[in-house]
Design a protein around this motif. Structure first.
Motif, short mmCIF file in Angstrom:
data_model
loop_
_atom_site.label_atom_id
_atom_site.label_comp_id
_atom_site.label_asym_id
_atom_site.label_seq_id
_atom_site.Cartn_x
_atom_site.Cartn_y
_atom_site.Cartn_z
N HIS A 100 0.81 -1.22 0.00
CA HIS A 100 0.00 0.00 0.00
C HIS A 100 0.85 1.27 0.00
O HIS A 100 0.47 2.27 -0.59
CB HIS A 100 -0.96 0.03 1.19
CG HIS A 100 -1.85 1.23 1.16
ND1 HIS A 100 -2.91 1.33 0.29
CD2 HIS A 100 -1.81 2.39 1.84
CE1 HIS A 100 -3.49 2.51 0.46
NE2 HIS A 100 -2.85 3.16 1.40
N ASP B 209 -3.82 9.67 3.90
CA ASP B 209 -4.30 8.50 3.17
C ASP B 209 -3.69 7.21 3.74
O ASP B 209 -4.39 6.22 3.96
CB ASP B 209 -3.96 8.62 1.68
CG ASP B 209 -4.34 7.39 0.90
OD1 ASP B 209 -5.53 6.99 0.94
OD2 ASP B 209 -3.45 6.79 0.26
N SER C 51 -5.14 6.54 7.21
CA SER C 51 -6.52 6.06 7.06
C SER C 51 -6.53 4.59 6.65
O SER C 51 -7.32 3.79 7.16
CB SER C 51 -7.26 6.91 6.03
OG SER C 51 -8.57 6.47 5.87
N PHE C 52 -5.64 4.22 5.74
CA PHE C 52 -5.53 2.83 5.33
C PHE C 52 -5.16 1.94 6.51
O PHE C 52 -5.73 0.86 6.70
CB PHE C 52 -4.49 2.66 4.22
CG PHE C 52 -4.18 1.23 3.93
CD1 PHE C 52 -5.05 0.45 3.19
CD2 PHE C 52 -3.02 0.64 4.43
CE1 PHE C 52 -4.77 -0.89 2.94
CE2 PHE C 52 -2.74 -0.69 4.18
CZ PHE C 52 -3.61 -1.45 3.44
N LEU D 239 -5.71 2.44 9.68
CA LEU D 239 -6.84 2.34 10.61
C LEU D 239 -7.97 1.47 10.09
O LEU D 239 -8.64 0.78 10.86
CB LEU D 239 -7.37 3.74 10.94
CG LEU D 239 -6.43 4.62 11.78
CD1 LEU D 239 -6.99 6.03 11.90
CD2 LEU D 239 -6.21 4.00 13.15
N SER D 240 -8.17 1.47 8.77
CA SER D 240 -9.30 0.71 8.23
C SER D 240 -8.91 -0.65 7.66
O SER D 240 -9.74 -1.55 7.57
CB SER D 240 -10.00 1.52 7.13
OG SER D 240 -9.13 1.72 6.04
N GLY D 241 -7.64 -0.84 7.27
CA GLY D 241 -7.26 -2.06 6.59
C GLY D 241 -6.30 -2.96 7.33
O GLY D 241 -6.07 -4.09 6.91
N TYR D 242 -5.74 -2.48 8.42
CA TYR D 242 -4.79 -3.28 9.19
C TYR D 242 -5.37 -3.50 10.59
O TYR D 242 -5.54 -2.55 11.35
CB TYR D 242 -3.43 -2.56 9.28
CG TYR D 242 -2.44 -3.27 10.17
CD1 TYR D 242 -1.89 -4.49 9.79
CD2 TYR D 242 -2.05 -2.73 11.38
CE1 TYR D 242 -0.98 -5.14 10.60
CE2 TYR D 242 -1.15 -3.37 12.20
CZ TYR D 242 -0.62 -4.58 11.81
OH TYR D 242 0.28 -5.22 12.62
N MET D 243 -5.68 -4.73 10.90
CA MET D 243 -6.33 -5.03 12.17
C MET D 243 -5.36 -5.60 13.21
O MET D 243 -5.72 -6.44 14.02
CB MET D 243 -7.48 -6.04 11.94
CG MET D 243 -8.57 -5.54 11.01
SD MET D 243 -9.33 -4.03 11.62
CE MET D 243 -9.01 -2.95 10.23
N ARG E 9 -1.33 -0.65 15.08
CA ARG E 9 -1.86 0.40 14.19
C ARG E 9 -1.33 1.79 14.56
O ARG E 9 -0.85 2.51 13.71
CB ARG E 9 -3.39 0.40 14.20
CG ARG E 9 -3.92 -0.85 13.56
CD ARG E 9 -5.39 -0.98 13.44
NE ARG E 9 -6.21 -0.16 14.31
CZ ARG E 9 -7.52 -0.09 14.22
NH1 ARG E 9 -8.16 -0.78 13.31
NH2 ARG E 9 -8.21 0.64 15.05
#
Length: 110
Positions: free
Chosen positions: A61, A73, A76-77, A79-83, A87
């Protein structure tokens, strides 16, 4: 590996939580970025995560993004795509690396 003169390596650092496996193995989380200067494009990046797949996932990414202009960006990625538990640490690494790059570019101008 010899780097062209228009590239530098910027390293961002962050601490992780006490229960995070990274803390038990590495003490802190590190991101190493090969940056094209003066533009700020990320050409390569690697993190010292426990599992190489995690570093590869983030790398896919971040490569091609701009460390100076795409921080929101990238954050944001994360926070939303890495669990994962790291983070906040990854976002701190991005900010630390951007700050170091800005300081480098300012010093080169003078």
């Amino acid at each position: 590996m010899a780097l062209p003169q228009d590239r530098i390596c910027v390293v961002g650092l962050s601490k992780t939580g006490a229960k995070n496996p990274i803390t038990k193995v590495h003490q802190s989380l590190v991101g190493s970025f090969v940056i094209q200067v003066p533009g700020g494009e990320i050409l390569e990046v690697e993190f010292n995560t426990i599992l190489p797949l995690t570093s590869d996932f983030l790398t896919q990414h971040f490569v091609g993004k701009n460390l100076l202009h795409d921080i929101d960006d990238m954050a944001s990625f994360v926070l939303s795509g890495y669990m994962g538990d790291s983070r906040r640490a990854i976002i701190s690494i991005l900010k630390d690396a951007r700050c170091k790059l800005e300081n480098y570019l300012a010093a080169v101008k003078t």
